[in-house]
Design an enzyme around this catalytic site. Structure first.
Site, PDB file in Angstrom:
ATOM      1  N   ASP A  22     -17.345 -29.806 -18.092  1.00 15.88           N
ATOM      2  CA  ASP A  22     -16.575 -29.855 -16.860  1.00 15.88           C
ATOM      3  C   ASP A  22     -15.230 -30.493 -17.205  1.00 15.88           C
ATOM      4  O   ASP A  22     -15.079 -31.107 -18.270  1.00 15.88           O
ATOM      5  CB  ASP A  22     -17.330 -30.688 -15.820  1.00 15.88           C
ATOM      6  CG  ASP A  22     -16.525 -30.930 -14.572  1.00 15.88           C
ATOM      7  OD1 ASP A  22     -16.065 -29.953 -13.971  1.00 15.88           O
ATOM      8  OD2 ASP A  22     -16.337 -32.112 -14.217  1.00 15.88           O
ATOM      9  N   ASP A  24     -12.475 -32.216 -14.584  1.00 15.90           N
ATOM     10  CA  ASP A  24     -12.101 -33.411 -13.824  1.00 15.90           C
ATOM     11  C   ASP A  24     -13.252 -34.418 -13.798  1.00 15.90           C
ATOM     12  O   ASP A  24     -14.362 -34.097 -13.365  1.00 15.90           O
ATOM     13  CB  ASP A  24     -11.724 -33.025 -12.394  1.00 15.90           C
ATOM     14  CG  ASP A  24     -10.514 -32.115 -12.354  1.00 15.90           C
ATOM     15  OD1 ASP A  24      -9.396 -32.622 -12.520  1.00 15.90           O
ATOM     16  OD2 ASP A  24     -10.687 -30.891 -12.171  1.00 15.90           O
ATOM     17  N   ASP A 172     -20.072 -34.872 -14.598  1.00 14.24           N
ATOM     18  CA  ASP A 172     -19.901 -36.207 -14.016  1.00 14.24           C
ATOM     19  C   ASP A 172     -20.335 -36.307 -12.572  1.00 14.24           C
ATOM     20  O   ASP A 172     -20.530 -37.413 -12.072  1.00 14.24           O
ATOM     21  CB  ASP A 172     -18.439 -36.653 -14.133  1.00 14.24           C
ATOM     22  CG  ASP A 172     -17.522 -35.886 -13.203  1.00 14.24           C
ATOM     23  OD1 ASP A 172     -16.816 -36.530 -12.389  1.00 14.24           O
ATOM     24  OD2 ASP A 172     -17.498 -34.643 -13.272  1.00 14.24           O
TER      25      ASP A 172
END
Length: 227
Positions: A22, A24, A172
């Site tokens: 991922d 961001d 995250d």
């Protein structure tokens, strides 16, 4: 924010054909910029900004707005407005500590970014963070359904010539973790930007300062503690 000592890190124990990241919150931190833009939009819509902001991370903008079901609001039009604002505002976008070195140590054909951001925003934030564009990237335009749907991670695996079950996903937020799980991949959770712990049974690391990628004699990838 305090991080656990390196010896207490929970690392993935397997070796993989490829890594999928991922963007961001996983390889770069764009929280301040994203929340400035989305916060202004949410306030204009009369939303509770403090309650809304935690819900928009890790998802496509159009999916976030659609889920709100706001009367008289066209999700496509509003998502485009927000996108323009995010492209213009990259102040404070920085790499997660150690991410640039970690990515640079990987064979370029063996990793990709799978992000909910549109391609223009992804490229803008990567430049702002000083992270080179990868050879392979899956963005919002490449999927019909965003995270937590697994479509992006399945497509990312295909582009690297790997099965999802042979891939390690770096994530995250919950939507991305669920997408990795649904794809059948292993997941490691990056906690560098977390203000609250995510309940997860997956391995987790605070960032990349204490770990390095390892390429085995068979070409498979793993994550090891830095010596």
């Amino acid at each position: 924010m305090s991080f656990p000592a390196a010896k207490s890190l929970l690392l993935p124990q397997n070796a993989y054909s490829a890594f999928l990241f991922d963007m961001d919150g996983t390889i770069l931190n764009s929280i301040a910029a994203a929340e400035r833009v989305w916060g202004r939009w949410a306030a204009a819509q009369g939303l509770d900004v403090e309650a809304f902001l935690p819900t928009m991370h890790g998802k496509r903008g159009v999916d976030t707005i659609t889920a709100l079901n706001l009367p008289g609001v066209d999700p496509l039009v509003e998502a485009e407005k927000i996108l323009r604002g995010e492209i213009e505002d990259v102040e404070g976008v920085v790499p997660i500590p150690g991410a640039v070195e970690f990515l640079s140590a990987l064979p370029p054909e063996r990793w990709a970014i799978v992000t909910s951001s549109p391609i223009d925003l992804a490229k803008r934030r990567l430049r702002a963070a000083g992270i080179p564009e990868p050879r392979h990237m899956v963005t919002a335009e490449d999927v019909t359904i965003g995270k937590p749907n697994p479509q992006g991670y399945i497509l990312g695996s295909e582009r690297l010539g790997a099965r999802p079950s042979e891939v390690l996903v770096f994530e995250d937020v919950l939507a991305g973790i669920q997408a990795g799980e649904a794809a059948g991949a292993d997941v490691v959770v990056i906690t560098a930007t977390h203000s609250h712990e995510i309940e997860t049974g997956h391995p987790r690391i605070p960032g990349y300062l204490d770990v390095i990628p390892h390429v085995g004699e068979d070409g498979r990838l793993s994550v090891r503690l830095r010596a």
